[in-house]
Design an enzyme around this catalytic site. Sequence first.
Site, short mmCIF file in Angstrom:
data_model
loop_
_atom_site.label_atom_id
_atom_site.label_comp_id
_atom_site.label_asym_id
_atom_site.label_seq_id
_atom_site.Cartn_x
_atom_site.Cartn_y
_atom_site.Cartn_z
N CYS A 240 85.72 -9.71 -8.78
CA CYS A 240 86.78 -9.21 -9.68
C CYS A 240 87.72 -8.32 -8.88
O CYS A 240 88.02 -7.19 -9.27
CB CYS A 240 86.18 -8.47 -10.87
SG CYS A 240 85.03 -7.13 -10.45
N GLY B 34 76.60 -11.01 -18.73
CA GLY B 34 77.49 -11.95 -19.41
C GLY B 34 77.40 -13.34 -18.83
O GLY B 34 77.31 -14.34 -19.57
N CYS C 116 73.34 -10.60 -8.44
CA CYS C 116 74.13 -9.44 -8.89
C CYS C 116 74.48 -9.65 -10.35
O CYS C 116 75.64 -9.60 -10.75
CB CYS C 116 75.36 -9.23 -8.03
SG CYS C 116 75.04 -9.28 -6.25
N ASP D 160 78.24 -13.37 -8.01
CA ASP D 160 79.31 -12.45 -8.43
C ASP D 160 79.12 -11.20 -7.57
O ASP D 160 78.41 -10.27 -7.93
CB ASP D 160 79.17 -12.14 -9.93
CG ASP D 160 80.31 -11.29 -10.45
OD1 ASP D 160 81.20 -10.91 -9.66
OD2 ASP D 160 80.31 -10.97 -11.66
N ALA E 78 73.54 -8.20 -13.50
CA ALA E 78 73.77 -7.26 -14.60
C ALA E 78 75.26 -6.99 -14.78
O ALA E 78 76.01 -7.01 -13.80
CB ALA E 78 73.02 -5.96 -14.31
N ASP F 160 69.22 -8.55 -9.73
CA ASP F 160 70.08 -7.39 -9.53
C ASP F 160 69.24 -6.30 -8.86
O ASP F 160 68.04 -6.20 -9.10
CB ASP F 160 70.66 -6.89 -10.85
CG ASP F 160 71.92 -6.05 -10.66
OD1 ASP F 160 73.02 -6.60 -10.82
OD2 ASP F 160 71.78 -4.86 -10.32
#
Length: 447
Positions: free
Chosen positions: A370, A261, A256, A317, A258, A277
């Site tokens: 996040c 960073g 995952c 992520d 993209a 991704d």
Amino acid sequence: MKARSAKTPRPKPAAHPGLPARRRACELVEAVMVRRRPLDEALEEASALDPADRALARKIAATTLRRLGTLEAVLATRLAKGLPDGLPRLNTVLLTGACQILFLDVPDYAAVDSAVRMVEADRKAKGFAGLTNAVLRGIARDREVILAGLDPLDDLAPWLRERWTARYGTQTAADIAAVIAIEPPLDLTIGEDPPGWAARLGGVVTPTGSVRLLPSGPIPDLPGFADGAWWVQDAAAALPARLLGDLKGLSVADLCAAPGGKTAQLSRAGARVTAVDRSARRLERLSENMTRLGLTVEIVAAEAETVEGPFDAVLLDAPCTATGTLRGHPDVARLKSTADVTGLARLQARLLDRLAHLLVPGGRAVYCTCSLEPEEGEDQIAALLARDSRLALDPIRPDEWPGIAPFVTPEGFLRTLPSHWPASDWPGAEPRLAGLDGFFAARLRRL
């Protein structure tokens, strides 16, 4: 038949400065609230506005969404009968107008006059132009009283207010709400010499080594962007990749991945990175970023669940509700719900079940989201370790990276909250420099 007399054309009114930007702001808010579209997606639509008006439209729309609960409450006290159904433009005109008066540094007369003009231009709503004028002028008149009585929790969507007060307590939830109500700073991950770039860009170095500055103008115009000296990445988002330790020469899967960073961090650390991704469009952006940064990685368009190993390390992520990113993505609070927490938790569990298959014995993985929701963080890891004996928790230590000690939990997880790094920690106690995204991370080892 009597001939019709020619009509004398009325002169067109002079262009009203700021009106196109304010109209566009209403369209952006409606894209989120009415059409259920992400704000970033709506912002990508072509626009004839000049850069200054585009920036104003974005600022008005984003601030309106951040302060939506408060704005709705303020308007409710001044609209005893509410508003008729079927008039979305009237609603957004009032919300964005009140937002400008209360929270943005624009002249009151410009906010009120533009709002009245937009209502007059709406065939269904034009009969409410007088009401619009009266309501917004009243808010301008009573601004100081209104601001003095604000409760930061009012800004939160009801489902998040309930969850966060239960999970983190009323005071911490209020502290989180107060931070995410403010436009976020710009965080950069620097390839080399963060102090030097902080001085050059007029920023400061965060406790964890990112460079933070207040946004000003287009990002590509900043020194170092074209040269690939840095990339935009929230300070919290920059932590998970660092938890994998020394990666020189190791094969690493970034699932995952993209917009890239974390991929850039892994590659800069010397890893042989496979960036995966599902979105080919998002991978195009990742590829562009890697080219600008001068990095070479393998890019794979695929579902993360279909990737085959083995790898020395994996960074997952995972897709999540992103409730830790409301400061930069205020639409999330209105587009997501508790049902999304449940649905995405099931997807996260499936992805976590792939980790043991992807890792070599002794390999390590970092799982992160996040999100501030425990179902997408702590609860996921507890459930994974209970069902897969091939994996063990590798506790994160408070001293293994500068500045992370406040974020490390007794269990060895990393948990950042938007209310961490309060304004008092920053030069001049600047509130716009405070806070960071809410993140969860756990490190695992393959037995």
